[in-house]
Design an enzyme around this catalytic site. Structure first.
Site, short mmCIF file in Angstrom:
data_model
loop_
_atom_site.label_atom_id
_atom_site.label_comp_id
_atom_site.label_asym_id
_atom_site.label_seq_id
_atom_site.Cartn_x
_atom_site.Cartn_y
_atom_site.Cartn_z
N GLU A 48 -8.30 57.42 21.17
CA GLU A 48 -6.88 57.31 20.81
C GLU A 48 -6.09 56.67 21.95
O GLU A 48 -6.63 56.40 23.03
CB GLU A 48 -6.35 58.69 20.43
CG GLU A 48 -7.07 59.23 19.20
CD GLU A 48 -6.52 60.54 18.69
OE1 GLU A 48 -5.72 61.19 19.38
OE2 GLU A 48 -6.93 60.94 17.57
N GLU A 59 -16.47 55.53 13.89
CA GLU A 59 -17.38 54.67 13.13
C GLU A 59 -17.28 53.22 13.58
O GLU A 59 -18.29 52.53 13.73
CB GLU A 59 -17.07 54.75 11.63
CG GLU A 59 -17.32 56.11 11.00
CD GLU A 59 -16.11 57.04 11.08
OE1 GLU A 59 -15.31 56.92 12.04
OE2 GLU A 59 -15.98 57.89 10.18
N CYS A 93 -12.62 52.01 8.07
CA CYS A 93 -14.03 52.08 8.47
C CYS A 93 -14.96 51.77 7.30
O CYS A 93 -16.01 51.14 7.48
CB CYS A 93 -14.34 53.45 9.07
SG CYS A 93 -13.57 53.66 10.69
#
Ligand code: THU
Length: 136
Positions: A48, A59, A93
């Site tokens: 983050e 992912e 993702c």
């Protein structure tokens, strides 16, 4: 179908990756492990950022690491979180994965050990793919 010992190896790799997750804003740590066609396992974790949109999912972290290592075909991806219930990959993702491996199988493990499994085709039934560009 993937052998159970291979699935457990992916789960362990994803769980180890989750320990490196940088998720101070959501507190939602995620680890992912991709199984490449040649048996190699490549992992990623969410990273983050204080500028929230600059953060990235586990992912796609795994996918980027796999691509840079020369892998482009994947049979399985395992996601590990600390959530109560198994969670599927986010929409971005799913789109990132379908580019390389439309037939990939996704397995997700929750903190309780509960698991869920989907094909990417189930999670993203009408994908935009490289072929979608062919009308140009
Ligand atoms: N996240 C992942 O890394 N993978 C998922 O499958 C779902 C969401 C991350 C993004 C963000 O860092 C945090 O989890 C909360 O959304």
């Amino acid at each position: 179908m993937i052998a159970s010992n291979q699935l457990q190896a992916l789960r362990a790799a994803a769980a180890a990756a989750m320990q490196h997750a940088y998720a101070p804003y959501s507190q939602f740590r995620v680890g992912a492990a991709l199984l490449c066609l040649d048996g190699t396992i490549v992992t990623g974790c969410n990273v983050e950022n204080s500028s929230y949109p600059a953060g990235g999912c586990a992912e796609r972290g795994a996918l980027a690491a796999a691509i840079v290592a020369g892998h482009r075909d994947f049979t399985n991806v395992v996601v590990v979180t600390e959530a109560e219930d198994p969670t599927p990959p986010c929409g971005i993702c799913r789109q990132a994965l379908v580019e390389f491996s439309p037939a990939i199988v996704v397995t997700s493990y929750a903190a309780s050990g509960a698991d869920a499994q989907w094909t990417l085709a189930e999670l993203l039934p009408h994908p935009f793919t490289p072929q979608s560009l062919h009308h140009l």
